[in-house]
Write a protein that holds these residues in place. Structure first.
Motif, PDB file in Angstrom:
ATOM      1  N   ASP A   1    -111.725  56.578 -34.486  1.00 48.82           N
ATOM      2  CA  ASP A   1    -110.443  55.865 -34.548  1.00 48.82           C
ATOM      3  C   ASP A   1    -109.938  55.523 -33.151  1.00 48.82           C
ATOM      4  OD1 ASP A   1    -108.147  54.816 -35.981  1.00 48.82           O
ATOM      5  OD2 ASP A   1    -107.047  56.525 -35.212  1.00 48.82           O
ATOM      6  N   ALA A   2    -110.082  56.452 -32.216  1.00 51.21           N
ATOM      7  CA  ALA A   2    -109.639  56.192 -30.842  1.00 51.21           C
ATOM      8  C   ALA A   2    -110.419  55.036 -30.222  1.00 51.21           C
ATOM      9  CB  ALA A   2    -109.789  57.453 -29.996  1.00 51.21           C
ATOM     10  N   PHE A   3    -111.706  54.913 -30.553  1.00 52.19           N
ATOM     11  CA  PHE A   3    -112.530  53.854 -29.967  1.00 52.19           C
ATOM     12  C   PHE A   3    -112.209  52.468 -30.531  1.00 52.19           C
ATOM     13  CE2 PHE A   3    -115.919  57.279 -29.185  1.00 52.19           C
ATOM     14  CZ  PHE A   3    -115.495  57.460 -27.883  1.00 52.19           C
ATOM     15  N   ILE A   4    -111.819  52.395 -31.797  1.00 50.05           N
ATOM     16  CA  ILE A   4    -111.621  51.076 -32.406  1.00 50.05           C
ATOM     17  C   ILE A   4    -110.150  50.716 -32.566  1.00 50.05           C
ATOM     18  CG2 ILE A   4    -113.808  51.285 -33.645  1.00 50.05           C
ATOM     19  CD1 ILE A   4    -112.246  51.827 -36.198  1.00 50.05           C
ATOM     20  N   ALA A   5    -109.249  51.582 -32.102  1.00 50.80           N
ATOM     21  CA  ALA A   5    -107.815  51.308 -32.244  1.00 50.80           C
ATOM     22  C   ALA A   5    -107.425  50.064 -31.465  1.00 50.80           C
ATOM     23  CB  ALA A   5    -107.002  52.507 -31.755  1.00 50.80           C
ATOM     24  N   GLY A   6    -106.639  49.203 -32.106  1.00 49.59           N
ATOM     25  CA  GLY A   6    -106.166  47.993 -31.455  1.00 49.59           C
ATOM     26  C   GLY A   6    -104.739  48.098 -30.949  1.00 49.59           C
ATOM     27  N   ASP A   7    -104.127  49.267 -31.148  1.00 48.52           N
ATOM     28  CA  ASP A   7    -102.785  49.481 -30.607  1.00 48.52           C
ATOM     29  C   ASP A   7    -102.706  50.890 -30.046  1.00 48.52           C
ATOM     30  OD1 ASP A   7    -101.252  51.343 -32.669  1.00 48.52           O
ATOM     31  OD2 ASP A   7    -102.388  49.886 -33.844  1.00 48.52           O
ATOM     32  N   LEU A   8    -101.777  51.102 -29.131  1.00 47.71           N
ATOM     33  CA  LEU A   8    -101.695  52.378 -28.428  1.00 47.71           C
ATOM     34  C   LEU A   8    -101.325  53.527 -29.347  1.00 47.71           C
ATOM     35  CD1 LEU A   8     -99.964  51.342 -25.078  1.00 47.71           C
ATOM     36  CD2 LEU A   8    -102.350  51.978 -25.432  1.00 47.71           C
ATOM     37  N   PHE A   9    -100.457  53.280 -30.317  1.00 48.18           N
ATOM     38  CA  PHE A   9    -100.050  54.385 -31.178  1.00 48.18           C
ATOM     39  C   PHE A   9    -101.188  54.835 -32.081  1.00 48.18           C
ATOM     40  CE2 PHE A   9     -97.986  56.490 -34.761  1.00 48.18           C
ATOM     41  CZ  PHE A   9     -97.201  57.406 -34.082  1.00 48.18           C
ATOM     42  N   ASN A  10    -101.986  53.907 -32.577  1.00 46.33           N
ATOM     43  CA  ASN A  10    -103.143  54.292 -33.381  1.00 46.33           C
ATOM     44  C   ASN A  10    -104.154  55.044 -32.531  1.00 46.33           C
ATOM     45  OD1 ASN A  10    -104.735  54.462 -35.696  1.00 46.33           O
ATOM     46  ND2 ASN A  10    -105.772  52.524 -35.281  1.00 46.33           N
ATOM     47  N   MET A  11    -104.297  54.656 -31.267  1.00 46.93           N
ATOM     48  CA  MET A  11    -105.148  55.411 -30.357  1.00 46.93           C
ATOM     49  C   MET A  11    -104.623  56.834 -30.197  1.00 46.93           C
ATOM     50  SD  MET A  11    -106.166  54.658 -26.362  1.00 46.93           S
ATOM     51  CE  MET A  11    -107.187  53.214 -26.701  1.00 46.93           C
ATOM     52  N   TYR A  12    -103.302  56.961 -30.092  1.00 49.28           N
ATOM     53  CA  TYR A  12    -102.688  58.285 -29.992  1.00 49.28           C
ATOM     54  C   TYR A  12    -102.987  59.111 -31.243  1.00 49.28           C
ATOM     55  CZ  TYR A  12     -98.962  61.791 -30.103  1.00 49.28           C
ATOM     56  OH  TYR A  12     -98.259  62.963 -30.198  1.00 49.28           O
ATOM     57  N   VAL A  13    -102.914  58.491 -32.415  1.00 47.13           N
ATOM     58  CA  VAL A  13    -103.223  59.196 -33.652  1.00 47.13           C
ATOM     59  C   VAL A  13    -104.670  59.687 -33.640  1.00 47.13           C
ATOM     60  CG1 VAL A  13    -103.502  58.923 -36.155  1.00 47.13           C
ATOM     61  CG2 VAL A  13    -101.487  57.989 -35.013  1.00 47.13           C
ATOM     62  N   GLY A  14    -105.593  58.833 -33.167  1.00 46.53           N
ATOM     63  CA  GLY A  14    -106.987  59.252 -33.056  1.00 46.53           C
ATOM     64  C   GLY A  14    -107.149  60.438 -32.131  1.00 46.53           C
ATOM     65  N   PHE A  15    -106.464  60.398 -30.987  1.00 46.26           N
ATOM     66  CA  PHE A  15    -106.497  61.524 -30.061  1.00 46.26           C
ATOM     67  C   PHE A  15    -106.013  62.805 -30.730  1.00 46.26           C
ATOM     68  CE2 PHE A  15    -107.463  60.540 -25.612  1.00 46.26           C
ATOM     69  CZ  PHE A  15    -107.666  59.178 -25.675  1.00 46.26           C
TER      70      PHE A  15
ATOM     71  N   GLY B   1     -90.491  50.365 -24.994  1.00 48.16           N
ATOM     72  CA  GLY B   1     -89.157  50.004 -24.534  1.00 48.16           C
ATOM     73  C   GLY B   1     -89.149  48.808 -23.609  1.00 48.16           C
ATOM     74  N   ALA B   2     -90.224  48.660 -22.822  1.00 49.69           N
ATOM     75  CA  ALA B   2     -90.285  47.560 -21.863  1.00 49.69           C
ATOM     76  C   ALA B   2     -90.787  46.266 -22.475  1.00 49.69           C
ATOM     77  CB  ALA B   2     -91.187  47.944 -20.685  1.00 49.69           C
ATOM     78  N   THR B   3     -91.606  46.360 -23.544  1.00 50.39           N
ATOM     79  CA  THR B   3     -92.253  45.160 -24.076  1.00 50.39           C
ATOM     80  C   THR B   3     -91.937  44.887 -25.543  1.00 50.39           C
ATOM     81  OG1 THR B   3     -94.246  46.385 -24.721  1.00 50.39           O
ATOM     82  CG2 THR B   3     -94.180  45.477 -22.475  1.00 50.39           C
ATOM     83  N   GLY B   4     -91.518  45.901 -26.297  1.00 52.21           N
ATOM     84  CA  GLY B   4     -91.217  45.708 -27.709  1.00 52.21           C
ATOM     85  C   GLY B   4     -92.414  45.732 -28.617  1.00 52.21           C
ATOM     86  N   THR B   5     -93.572  46.209 -28.120  1.00 54.93           N
ATOM     87  CA  THR B   5     -94.777  46.272 -28.945  1.00 54.93           C
ATOM     88  C   THR B   5     -95.716  47.330 -28.388  1.00 54.93           C
ATOM     89  OG1 THR B   5     -96.617  44.997 -29.895  1.00 54.93           O
ATOM     90  CG2 THR B   5     -96.011  44.525 -27.614  1.00 54.93           C
ATOM     91  N   VAL B   6     -96.657  47.794 -29.239  1.00 52.77           N
ATOM     92  CA  VAL B   6     -97.720  48.685 -28.769  1.00 52.77           C
ATOM     93  C   VAL B   6     -99.090  48.096 -29.088  1.00 52.77           C
ATOM     94  CG1 VAL B   6     -96.368  50.810 -28.883  1.00 52.77           C
ATOM     95  CG2 VAL B   6     -97.591  50.016 -30.931  1.00 52.77           C
ATOM     96  N   THR B   7     -99.136  46.884 -29.636  1.00 50.76           N
ATOM     97  CA  THR B   7    -100.402  46.199 -29.903  1.00 50.76           C
ATOM     98  C   THR B   7    -101.011  45.756 -28.577  1.00 50.76           C
ATOM     99  OG1 THR B   7     -99.591  45.411 -32.043  1.00 50.76           O
ATOM    100  CG2 THR B   7    -101.505  44.277 -31.105  1.00 50.76           C
ATOM    101  N   MET B   8    -102.218  46.209 -28.286  1.00 48.70           N
ATOM    102  CA  MET B   8    -102.784  46.003 -26.948  1.00 48.70           C
ATOM    103  C   MET B   8    -103.029  44.533 -26.636  1.00 48.70           C
ATOM    104  SD  MET B   8    -105.231  49.284 -26.160  1.00 48.70           S
ATOM    105  CE  MET B   8    -106.106  49.398 -27.708  1.00 48.70           C
ATOM    106  N   ALA B   9    -103.440  43.746 -27.626  1.00 49.47           N
ATOM    107  CA  ALA B   9    -103.669  42.330 -27.365  1.00 49.47           C
ATOM    108  C   ALA B   9    -102.377  41.630 -26.954  1.00 49.47           C
ATOM    109  CB  ALA B   9    -104.256  41.665 -28.608  1.00 49.47           C
ATOM    110  N   LEU B  10    -101.262  42.016 -27.529  1.00 52.00           N
ATOM    111  CA  LEU B  10     -99.970  41.426 -27.171  1.00 52.00           C
ATOM    112  C   LEU B  10     -99.455  42.000 -25.855  1.00 52.00           C
ATOM    113  CD1 LEU B  10     -97.828  39.444 -28.050  1.00 52.00           C
ATOM    114  CD2 LEU B  10     -96.791  41.235 -29.453  1.00 52.00           C
ATOM    115  N   LEU B  11     -99.712  43.294 -25.638  1.00 55.94           N
ATOM    116  CA  LEU B  11     -99.314  43.915 -24.377  1.00 55.94           C
ATOM    117  C   LEU B  11    -100.026  43.278 -23.190  1.00 55.94           C
ATOM    118  CD1 LEU B  11     -99.271  47.716 -25.334  1.00 55.94           C
ATOM    119  CD2 LEU B  11     -97.311  46.313 -24.674  1.00 55.94           C
ATOM    120  N   SER B  12    -101.240  42.807 -23.409  1.00 55.67           N
ATOM    121  CA  SER B  12    -102.000  42.203 -22.327  1.00 55.67           C
ATOM    122  C   SER B  12    -101.241  41.051 -21.676  1.00 55.67           C
ATOM    123  CB  SER B  12    -103.349  41.693 -22.861  1.00 55.67           C
ATOM    124  OG  SER B  12    -104.126  41.125 -21.824  1.00 55.67           O
TER     125      SER B  12
END
Length: 526
Positions: A128-142, A188-199
């Motif tokens: 899950d950590a390897f294929i997560a497309g958002d930071l929070f899902n990566m955190y869940v995998g961790f 808080g700074a960007t309003g999202t945790v989706t990595m593609a949008l954060l980019s």
């Protein structure tokens, strides 16, 4: 069709964990289900790797049909597919070793009803950590893999394992809080945790804000990756666990942190100038780690310190950041996962044959266990970077990338890398000389073969530097699984050309995040 395989990378281990937990009284069925689940994941990951490498575009799954950034998105590109394939192979090999050890010991030290579901949950968290497309899902995998690792680390309930588990839990909780705090700052700074949008959104922030967010994430990942000076916990935590658990921890868990550093550094914080700090940290990680290894008399602790030192090579490649550097870094990660996992399994065989993992108590193993000696020798040469093995090829790729980015600091890192490689070889050959080449009669406190044979007992505990030496036999499954992983490390050399080509193509995707962003948002980011 390929998109249907992506959720299975996580679902199959989770379903397997649930079923094995229900079948706690049927250990043979647990084994069949665990091996089947990881075999299917390996096959699915291999298919996905072939698909994304052929198309050049990531496979994206929007879970539940919810479009990002409101829904969970899973992304499999070349980098994540490589990591899942290699991890699944290692997990499968270690599982076979653990099954063989359980059969040989009749599961006296490892409660099988707990081991299999926990092991599969750890596997699901990794994938899950390897294929997560958002930071929070990566955190869940961790968190999934960390929660499972707490249980695996303390299997058997011995005092040393509980003490090591407490340290590991405290450090892991701190790193998780740092990671979660960094996610909160980014949201808080960007309003999202989706990595593609954060980019895109992070690049619109002031550079000092980008720096703060980057460092906040980096510290959390650096603890998990055991980057100096945040690596103090690792040598005391890993060596106390059973051999299969130690092998998984050493080979895979730190690489999840390295993967997260690569993914976020190149996708989210491309403009943040961290080359100099990363080079310094990478160099210190190399040197401090290997100097710690030289001071060890216990083989498990020695390998744990070499693990820390070789994380420095990966941080060096991330710091350089070019396509060549990232390609060599990805290859080196694959190499190190395989070699480190295999060597810890070899040490598990040594511990059972010699009754200890302390080189002060081992001797004559070349005569007693020549095949185990050959396995250790191959792994040691590979980790030490002797040509033509993959350790040498990976270092050459990293050094070549460094030479193309000339600066006094980079040249200093090249020298540190060469010194670390030589010292790694020295440390491992010292183990070889003491444990295998030295006659048993020269070991301090040597007793006659008659007395020694009376000490040999199937009631083996994990040998330590201070414990009474006892020895047991290795099962065919244990030896076969270890041989298979050593064969994979050799295959990384034999097929180095195609593998370097694959990692180089993965590096292109890493350093040019536009492909990743467009695959998640085909019509443009909202």
């Amino acid at each position: 069709m390929s998109s249907a395989l992506v959720p299975l990378l996580v679902l199959l281990p989770l379903i397997g964990a649930a079923v094995t937990l229900i079948l706690g009284r049927y250990p043979r069925l647990q084994i069949v289900i665990s091996v089947s689940a990881l075999t299917l994941v390996t096959a699915a990951a291999a298919v996905l790797l072939a698909v994304v490498d052929h198309s050049g575009e990531p496979v994206v799954v929007r879970v539940g049909g919810w479009e990002p950034p409101f829904g969970i998105v899973l992304v499999v590109d070349r980098l994540s597919a490589i990591m899942v394939v290699v991890s699944a192979l290692m997990l499968l090999g270690v599982l076979v070793f653990a099954v063989g050890q359980g059969i040989a010991d009749r599961d006296r030290d490892t409660p099988v009803s707990i081991f299999h579901p926990t092991y599969l949950i750890l596997s699901a968290g990794l994938f899950d950590a390897f294929i997560a497309g958002d930071l929070f899902n990566m955190y869940v995998g961790f968190e999934m893999l960390l929660a499972a690792s707490y249980v695996l680390l303390t299997l058997g309930g011995t005092g040393s394992r509980i003490r090591a588990g407490v340290t590991y839990v405290v450090v892991s909780l701190v790193s998780s809080l740092l990671f979660l705090g960094a996610i909160a700052l980014i949201y808080g700074a960007t309003g999202t945790v989706t990595m593609a949008l954060l980019s895109e959104r992070i690049r619109a922030l002031p550079l000092d804000v980008q720096m703060i967010l980057c460092v906040a994430l980096l510290i959390g990942f650096a603890v998990k990756a055991a980057v100096f000076p945040l690596s103090f916990w690792l040598p005391d935590s890993y060596p106390t666990a059973p051999a299969p658990v130690t092998a998984v921890f050493a080979g895979l868990l730190t690489k999840v942190g390295v993967y997260a550093i690569i993914r976020t550094d190149r996708l989210l914080f491309f403009d943040v100038p961290l080359m100099v700090p990363l080079l310094i940290v990478g160099g210190l990680t190399m040197l401090i780690g290997i100097l710690g290894a030289l001071a060890q008399a216990d083989v498990k602790r020695l390998l744990s310190f070499t693990l820390v030192s070789h994380i420095g090579y990966m941080i060096f490649g991330v710091a350089i950041g070019t396509e060549l550097a990232m390609g060599a870094t990805i290859y080196y990660i694959v190499h190190h996962i395989a070699v480190q996992t295999a060597l810890f399994l070899v040490v598990g065989l040594i511990e059972r044959v010699g009754g200890s993992t302390s080189i002060t108590r081992l001797g004559g193993l070349l005569k007693k266990a020549p095949f185990v000696a050959a396995l250790f020798f191959i792994g040691a040469l590979n980790l030490g970077g002797i040509p033509p093995f993959s350790g040498f090829l990976g270092k050459v790729g990293l050094f070549e990338a460094g030479a193309q980015s000339p600066s006094p600091l980079v040249y200093a890192l090249l020298a540190a890398g060469a010194i670390t490689s030589l010292l790694t070889l020295y440390a491992l050959m010292r183990v070889w000389n003491m444990a295998f080449w030295r006659p048993k009669a020269e070991v301090e406190g040597y007793e006659s073969p008659l007395i020694e044979s009376l000490q040999e007992s199937p009631e083996t505990t994990n040998g330590t530097a201070t414990g009474v030496a006892t020895a047991t036999r290795n099962s065919a499954l244990m030896t076969g699984a270890t041989t298979g992983l050593i064969a994979i490390t050799v295959a990384l050399t034999v097929f180095a050309g195609p593998l370097f080509g694959l990692t180089q193509r993965a590096a292109v995707n890493v350093v040019t995040p536009e492909v990743y962003v467009e695959s998640v948002f085909p019509g443009g980011t909202p």
